[in-house]
Design a protein around this motif. Structure first.
Motif, PDB file in Angstrom:
ATOM      1  N   LYS A 220     -11.546  -3.954   7.410  1.00 49.47           N
ATOM      2  CA  LYS A 220     -11.507  -2.792   8.302  1.00 49.47           C
ATOM      3  C   LYS A 220     -11.594  -3.327   9.719  1.00 49.47           C
ATOM      4  CE  LYS A 220     -12.110   1.695   9.254  1.00 49.47           C
ATOM      5  NZ  LYS A 220     -11.682   2.901   8.554  1.00 49.47           N
ATOM      6  N   LEU A 221     -10.886  -2.694  10.630  1.00 50.06           N
ATOM      7  CA  LEU A 221     -10.989  -3.116  12.027  1.00 50.06           C
ATOM      8  C   LEU A 221     -11.399  -1.897  12.840  1.00 50.06           C
ATOM      9  CD1 LEU A 221      -9.973  -3.829  14.999  1.00 50.06           C
ATOM     10  CD2 LEU A 221     -10.531  -5.801  13.588  1.00 50.06           C
ATOM     11  N   ALA A 222     -12.611  -1.948  13.399  1.00 54.72           N
ATOM     12  CA  ALA A 222     -13.093  -0.854  14.244  1.00 54.72           C
ATOM     13  C   ALA A 222     -12.888  -1.283  15.689  1.00 54.72           C
ATOM     14  CB  ALA A 222     -14.566  -0.576  13.961  1.00 54.72           C
ATOM     15  N   PHE A 223     -11.940  -0.648  16.349  1.00 54.29           N
ATOM     16  CA  PHE A 223     -11.596  -1.049  17.720  1.00 54.29           C
ATOM     17  C   PHE A 223     -12.029   0.021  18.707  1.00 54.29           C
ATOM     18  CE2 PHE A 223      -8.725  -0.628  21.338  1.00 54.29           C
ATOM     19  CZ  PHE A 223      -8.900  -1.874  21.933  1.00 54.29           C
ATOM     20  N   THR A 224     -12.687  -0.385  19.771  1.00 49.07           N
ATOM     21  CA  THR A 224     -12.988   0.516  20.887  1.00 49.07           C
ATOM     22  C   THR A 224     -12.410  -0.108  22.142  1.00 49.07           C
ATOM     23  OG1 THR A 224     -15.056   1.144  19.804  1.00 49.07           O
ATOM     24  CG2 THR A 224     -14.808   1.768  22.104  1.00 49.07           C
ATOM     25  N   GLY A 225     -11.558   0.617  22.830  1.00 52.40           N
ATOM     26  CA  GLY A 225     -10.937   0.069  24.037  1.00 52.40           C
ATOM     27  C   GLY A 225      -9.845   0.989  24.531  1.00 52.40           C
TER      28      GLY A 225
END
Ligand code: NAD
Length: 506
Positions: A220-225
């Motif tokens: 899983k890739l949790a990206f914030t940006g």
């Protein structure tokens, strides 16, 4: 302060970069630029360590996460100093961020069992001879990529939900806020020294390092940006069909209705628009005020904004802009708006004196201006006047973003909130959903999808698992060869009995 790098996690890369305070230039730390090989090494260790973590069960993980929580609470001053040193945020803003992070760890640890434990569900009439259960299995290893503007909250929050759900985690903090991100990971081992190597780990570097994590095969890739990076992340993750959680930018709107408490509205909007120099994804960037209360509202906003203080000294309301590049965006938005006929109620282009920007309030900004449609990410509040709440809603919902929002109204708050196109809406205050781990946090449209926080935030880091069990044979077996001679007739009878007649349908 130079960040403490554990020799294990720092190993394997020869290039480094320096981190400095945005206003004083003081050296904060030196960090490695990690490569795809470094990511692969961490992922291999994480896969082994995750099994240990999953085997702790809900109760074991809760106990260990509470130990981590207490350790962070005991070292809060050190963490707040580090957050201030690398972003220039006031210590008060860092404290808010830390409290939100700690609430996430506390809540995720406390509620994981309730939300994720296997439970019985009804099998349905057609399968009445079976029992059915639904559980939520950890995904394995989650990657967490964080931005610089909430340098504590994003790593801690990502780790909290992923870990509580039984996963291992690899954290990639922003290149502009690596010290607090690294500290977040290392604090876990300070509190839980018996945790196996690689259960949580960090990698530092620039976009290439983040891209390597996306392509590594994490589960899983949790990206914030930002939105453009979010699109690149999604494309990179597509290579391995890695599921993504995208927490992206915002252009949050606030509606001030004719029955609003104008003092409360001005207070909330000024704080929500200016804290951390407006560098928050959920900062109030646009306000739609109903014409009948416009003048009274503007007078209150002006008085409050003119009392706001900016600088590094203790007691100032907000500090410098963290990134020079962001100052150029703010300047462009203000220039465009003024050229298009907007008026500056407070400040203007003269308010920009790098690395600081004094508060700017623009009124009557045409809706197609960059200051209304794009994320400004600076201490700029746009206030436009509308004839009524319906027009306010139309405009509030009129950008590509949909992260947070708020409404001030004594009697129509819930009705208006329900119509706002956003992941969260606060009534008669601002931003409060961010500090509540029990409610989901995330956006719609260009603000992304997927959720941190709440039951949804825990499920985000799991895959639902259905388990069914045959209890007894009910009548003749239909799932068999050769097909029973009367199967067609039996099933046709069942279809007619169960579906053909519905109450209220002629
Ligand atoms: P950014 O997109 O420039 O960088 C974010 C992270 O992505 C950094 O760690 C960066 O190194 C990494 N990265 C860069 N290129 C990459 C690539 N190709 N593949 C993988 N990773 C890559 O964002 P930023 O400037 O650090 O943060 C500000 C943005 O974040 C704003 O738009 C803000 O609204 C948004 N934000 C959203 C939320 C939310 O919860 N929705 C919270 C905080 C910030």
């Amino acid at each position: 302060m130079t960040a403490q790098l554990s020799s294990e996690t720092a190993a394997g890369s020869s290039q480094t970069f320096d981190l400095t305070h945005p206003a004083t230039g003081a050296h904060v730390g030196t960090f490695p630029v990690h490569t795809a090989a470094d990511v692969a090494e961490r992922l291999a260790k994480a896969r082994v360590a995750q099994v240990w973590w999953e085997n702790q069960g809900f109760a074991g993980r809760k106990k260990l996460m509470n130990r981590w929580l207490a350790w962070i609470g005991q070292h809060a001053d050190e963490i707040c100093d580090l957050g201030y040193e690398e972003t220039g945020k006031t210590r008060g803003d860092v404290q808010f961020e830390l409290i939100a992070s700690l609430e996430d760890i506390r809540w995720a640890a406390a509620h994981a069992e309730r939300v994720l434990k296997e439970r019985r569900v009804a099998p349905g009439v057609a399968m009445a001879n079976y029992s059915a259960r639904v559980g939520y299995r950890p995904l394995g290893v989650a990657g967490v990529i964080a931005p610089w503007n909430f340098p504590l909250y994003t790593p801690y929050c990502g780790m909290a939900y992923a870990l509580a759900a039984g996963n291992a985690v690899i954290v990639k903090p922003s290149e502009f806020s690596s010290a607090t991100g690294v500290y977040a990971v290392e604090s876990f081992y300070k509190a839980i020294p018996e945790a196996p190597e690689g259960l949580v780990s960090w990698i530092t570097g620039f976009g290439e390092t983040g891209a390597a994590l996306c392509k590594s095969g994490v589960d899983k890739l949790a990206f914030t940006g930002s939105v453009p990076t979010g699109k690149r992340v999604m494309a990179a993750c597509a290579e391995n069909l890695t599921p993504v959680l995208l927490e992206l930018g915002g252009k949050d709107a606030t509606i001030v209705a004719e029955d609003a408490d104008l003092d409360a509205a001005a207070e909330g909007i000024v704080w929500g628009g200016l804290f951390h120099s407006g560098q928050g994804c959920v900062c109030v960037e646009r306000v739609y005020v109903v014409a009948s209360v416009r003048d009274d509202f503007l007078a209150r906003v002006k008085a409050r904004v003119e009392a706001v203080t900016v600088g590094l000294e203790p007691g100032k309301d907000y500090g410098p802009m963290t990134l020079p590049a962001q100052i150029d965006i703010v300047r462009r938005h203000v220039t465009d708006a003024l050229a298009a006929g907007a008026t500056a109620l407070v400040g203007g282009l003269d308010s920009i004196h790098e690395p600081y920007i004094d508060p700017i309030v623009l009124v009557d900004v045409p809706e197609d201006c960059s200051a209304v449609q794009e994320e400004t990410f600076g201490p700029v509040i746009v206030i436009n006047t509308v004839p009524d709440v319906e027009e306010a809603l139309r405009r509030a919902n009129g950008t590509s973003f949909g992260l947070g929002s708020s409404v001030f109204s004594k009697h129509r708050g819930r009705e208006i909130a329900a119509k706002m196109r956003a992941g969260g809406t606060t009534i008669n205050s601002v931003l409060t959903f961010v500090g509540m781990p029990s409610v989901p946090f995330g956006g719609v449209g260009d603000s992304g999808f997927g959720r941190f926080h709440g039951d949804d935030g825990l499920r985000e880091f799991t895959s639902p698992k259905a388990t069914t069990r045959k209890k007894f044979q009910l009548g003749k077996e239909v799932s068999t060869f050769p097909r029973p001679a009367d199967q067609y007739k039996t099933l046709a009878g069942f279809i007619k009995f169960r579906y053909a007649k519905r109450r209220g349908v002629k």
